[in-house]
Write an enzyme that holds these catalytic residues in place. Structure first.
Site, PDB file in Angstrom:
ATOM      1  N   SER A   1      26.014  48.191  34.602  1.00  0.00           N
ATOM      2  CA  SER A   1      26.531  49.361  35.075  1.00  0.00           C
ATOM      3  C   SER A   1      25.342  50.050  36.220  1.00  0.00           C
ATOM      4  CB  SER A   1      26.775  50.503  34.006  1.00  0.00           C
ATOM      5  OG  SER A   1      27.722  51.499  34.513  1.00  0.00           O
TER       6      SER A   1
ATOM      7  N   HIS B   1      57.618  20.084  60.692  1.00  0.00           N
ATOM      8  CA  HIS B   1      58.094  21.613  60.798  1.00  0.00           C
ATOM      9  C   HIS B   1      58.890  21.701  62.182  1.00  0.00           C
ATOM     10  CE1 HIS B   1      54.565  21.838  58.127  1.00  0.00           C
ATOM     11  NE2 HIS B   1      54.449  23.175  58.319  1.00  0.00           N
TER      12      HIS B   1
ATOM     13  N   GLN C   1      35.107  30.662  24.441  1.00  0.00           N
ATOM     14  CA  GLN C   1      36.047  30.159  23.602  1.00  0.00           C
ATOM     15  C   GLN C   1      37.431  31.041  23.833  1.00  0.00           C
ATOM     16  OE1 GLN C   1      33.327  30.816  22.422  1.00  0.00           O
ATOM     17  NE2 GLN C   1      33.494  32.122  20.463  1.00  0.00           N
TER      18      GLN C   1
ATOM     19  N   GLU D   1      50.042  21.763  66.422  1.00  0.00           N
ATOM     20  CA  GLU D   1      49.197  21.372  65.344  1.00  0.00           C
ATOM     21  C   GLU D   1      49.655  20.056  64.671  1.00  0.00           C
ATOM     22  OE1 GLU D   1      50.036  24.682  62.379  1.00  0.00           O
ATOM     23  OE2 GLU D   1      48.828  26.170  63.780  1.00  0.00           O
TER      24      GLU D   1
ATOM     25  N   GLN E   1      23.708  56.173  32.497  1.00  0.00           N
ATOM     26  CA  GLN E   1      23.783  54.813  32.690  1.00  0.00           C
ATOM     27  C   GLN E   1      22.828  54.059  32.317  1.00  0.00           C
ATOM     28  OE1 GLN E   1      26.739  53.270  34.195  1.00  0.00           O
ATOM     29  NE2 GLN E   1      27.032  55.484  33.607  1.00  0.00           N
TER      30      GLN E   1
ATOM     31  N   TYR F   1      40.191  41.070  27.706  1.00  0.00           N
ATOM     32  CA  TYR F   1      38.990  40.582  26.669  1.00  0.00           C
ATOM     33  C   TYR F   1      38.107  41.692  26.629  1.00  0.00           C
ATOM     34  CZ  TYR F   1      34.843  38.249  25.177  1.00  0.00           C
ATOM     35  OH  TYR F   1      33.670  37.913  24.370  1.00  0.00           O
TER      36      TYR F   1
END
Lengths: 436, 436
Positions: free
Chosen positions: B237, B420, B191, B415, B259, B130
């Site tokens: 920043s 298992h 979008q 457990e 900055q 992006y």
């Protein structure tokens, strides 16, 4: 009855895509509820946490210490049977040995321009380990989250695990102490995530929150992400098995059911090139389900989300496996080494007939916190570096600076950032190597 | 006038905490708007994306191809001046060289029990980059995101960058082609994040979305996290400079302003042990501000969010720096190597007087996508492994299986997971090494 998908048919790609897009697990919209809980705990602190804990866990907490007289981690740990302690110790040792091999190296180098570059790894200061209550309160998960954190050098490991009515598993308590948990609070839900993030009473904020939880916990982690670090959003567990005629159908059926029993939204899938293998496994699953104390959960999972996929050949099987990007992938085939290079997306791969997923769930030492819901396309299982971060370090001397300066000036100009350019030009114009 | 904080005073810790807790940047609640946009694009696809793009960017898109006749990436790139191309090429080469050193190794080993363990790194299949429009549309950011993705082996890199009224920076276009972007769509906002996540028209879904954006983009990334991977949530920043008497106040002032000029919500902080150094920098900032074309933004940032912190000594300066956990940290002191080991939390550290942050922003090769808003406490800058994932691989033979089996059985029992346990016991009982 299992659902069958046929990879030899023309519409298979669409069928597979539709199958993978089916929702699993809770789809209720919990976002607003979670937003409210987070805001409440942020504003009211320990009072709010104690209030939610009284309501949801029927447990009275001191709003300052966030502790209950009825929950003592050391006393609970002492109640863990000796043989179970031994198994936990063994798992912890193997998890430690495995993760020690993931320790990253610092790296410093000087390049052709004379610029010194590199990075240094440092541990996080503090980590919160969320442990769910109820069905999913597993000592193994405590180890998988806390042992690597400790090994990474995290100084403060905070565990939250709800203790409804004062109840907490002795094994969870023992595993927490074994793994080096420094603080424990008997809280859960979005309020626990909020307390770990914003602090509440004596619980001061942590830097990152790891560990699985229900839909409220997952949403709370999503909402606090950025203010604290989080691991991935955990979804229901999954296993994908690719089996050929060399596989024992009873073994494969047991492996598929080992995921089905976790939750009704778990998913177990078999891919095979041989239709008879699929048929035999289907029969074995049906037979084994009947003698399983977790039958109801497992059957719902298998009949709702399970599938047997018939592939044209092993190449297509690998393609399908990459599309599914399962949390766990067993290659229960004659020569798994031939297929392994074609596997690009899976959380963990188990090779051959004597590596059922359950070995990795507990004691191979590999981490069982793995990407679910196709997240293996873009993320890794939990590891040592999830509790560390890489700090970049760089140094230019006057010559290196001079070499880089013209490009910096040109780019800063193009980006419309004159102060960036000035931070370079001011050093060029005033010269000198001592900074003055 | 700069704000001063005094580390020698008793209430400093509280003052610093309050200062760091001050909100920066947009605090408007965009969650519901973003939820609606995501749902709209998910349901309506390219039609919705074209509709938002017409509305917000005054650009007509074909709802199937998501392209505009008025935006041609190759034609735009051709309009990039030759000297700027050279600077972009130089930056790309150095970014490539640096990130190549981050390539992780696969690792396989056999342990004492004969269990084969290890992991394999594989690249993501596809990544969306992006790129924001307007002020923050930087060719350098295109390189920092796309070059490591390409180097990691990502086959499909999709860039979205809004082109309001058909306008897109020639340098952004050139950098995209240089970095190996495979597809470009002139879309932005929530979008674009939605289109990258769910697909829209010819744009098929990607596996991970990286790159900075405004509050809507950040919230959209947060909401789609889990379905796709994302990088960190980017905030305004920041730079933190620790300076002593060996530093040139004019140089430090320029670095602080580099900055401040990004955005009114950016933050620049100086820590010094010497009050006269702070005074000189304060004056130099004021002087330089007046001749800066970005003065309005920079002044607002400096006067609203900037600070000069007086520390007792360099040890306290390091402690304060760790508390702030800044995106960028300059050690503009006589011997930065002495202080560096005490720095635990920072995105990137710049050593000595000839390493202004701007070098790293553009051409040292180190990545400029770094954790902001104190996220350096728990996360790293962007790197090669953000475009790869680590797949765990494990194998037990019959003997290794036999060694691990008892512990697995004990833990599975504890457990409450009988399937298992059965996946192990069924192999123990039926024996045999060929799987049958």
């Amino acid at each position: 009855m299992a659902r069958w998908l046929d990879g030899t048919k023309g519409n298979f790609a669409d069928e597979l895509a539709a199958f993978l897009a089916e929702p699993r697990g809770e789809v209720e919209d919990v976002a607003q509820t979670v937003t409210d809980v987070l805001a409440d705990v942020r504003a009211k602190g320990g009072e709010a946490v104690a209030r939610y804990t009284a309501k949801f866990d029927r447990l009275t907490l001191d709003p300052v210490t966030l502790q209950s007289d009825n929950v003592d981690l050391h006393a609970l740990a002492a109640g863990c049977p000796a043989d179970l302690r031994e198994a936990i110790d063994y798992a912890a040792e193997r998890i430690t040995a495995y993760h020690e091999r993931q320790r990253p190296s610092d790296n410093f180098f000087k390049d052709a321009e004379g610029i010194e570059l590199g990075w240094r790894w440092t541990p996080l200061d503090s980590v919160g380990v969320y442990v769910p209550g109820g069905l999913a309160s597993y000592p193994s998960s405590v180890l998988m989250n806390a042992v690597p954190a400790k090994l990474a050098g995290v100084k403060r490991i905070v565990m939250t695990a709800p203790a409804p009515g004062g109840q907490l598993s002795n094994a969870v308590a023992y595993a927490a102490l074994k793994a080096g948990v420094d603080e424990y609070y008997p809280i859960g839900g979005a309020q626990a995530v909020a307390a770990l993030t914003f602090g509440a009473g004596h619980l001061t904020p942590v830097d990152k929150i790891v560990g699985p939880g229900n839909a409220y916990v997952a949403e709370a982690k999503r909402q606090v992400f950025g203010r604290v670090g989080i691991d991935t959003i955990a979804g229901p567990s999954e296993i994908l098995v690719i089996a050929d005629e060399s596989a024992n159908p009873d073994w494969i059926a047991a492996d598929l059911l080992s995921q089905c029993e976790h939750d009704t939204s778990s998913q177990s899938i078999l891919i095979t090139v041989e239709k008879p293998v699929g048929k035999s496994v289907e029969e074995a699953v049906e037979k084994q389900l009947k003698s399983l104390s977790t039958e109801v959960r497992a059957r719902t999972s298998w009949e709702t989300h399970g599938a047997i996929i018939l592939a044209k050949d092993l190449d297509q099987a690998a393609d399908i496996a990459n599309e599914i990007a399962a949390e766990h992938l067993e290659l229960a085939i004659d020569d798994p080494d031939i297929l392994l290079p074609q596997i690009r997306h899976a959380g963990a791969v188990f090779l051959g007939h004597h590596t059922p997923e359950a070995l990795g769930d507990y004691v191979t030492g590999s981490n069982h916190v793995l990407p679910t819901s196709r997240a293996a396309r873009f993320s890794s299982g939990l590891g040592l570096t999830d509790f560390m971060k890489r700090m970049s370090v760089q140094r230019a001397g006057p010559d290196g600076f001079a070499a880089l300066a013209p490009s910096v000036l040109r780019l800063a100009e193009a980006e419309g950032l004159p102060a960036h350019a000035r931070s370079v030009s001011i050093r060029t114009n005033s010269g000198g190597s001592d900074g003055r």
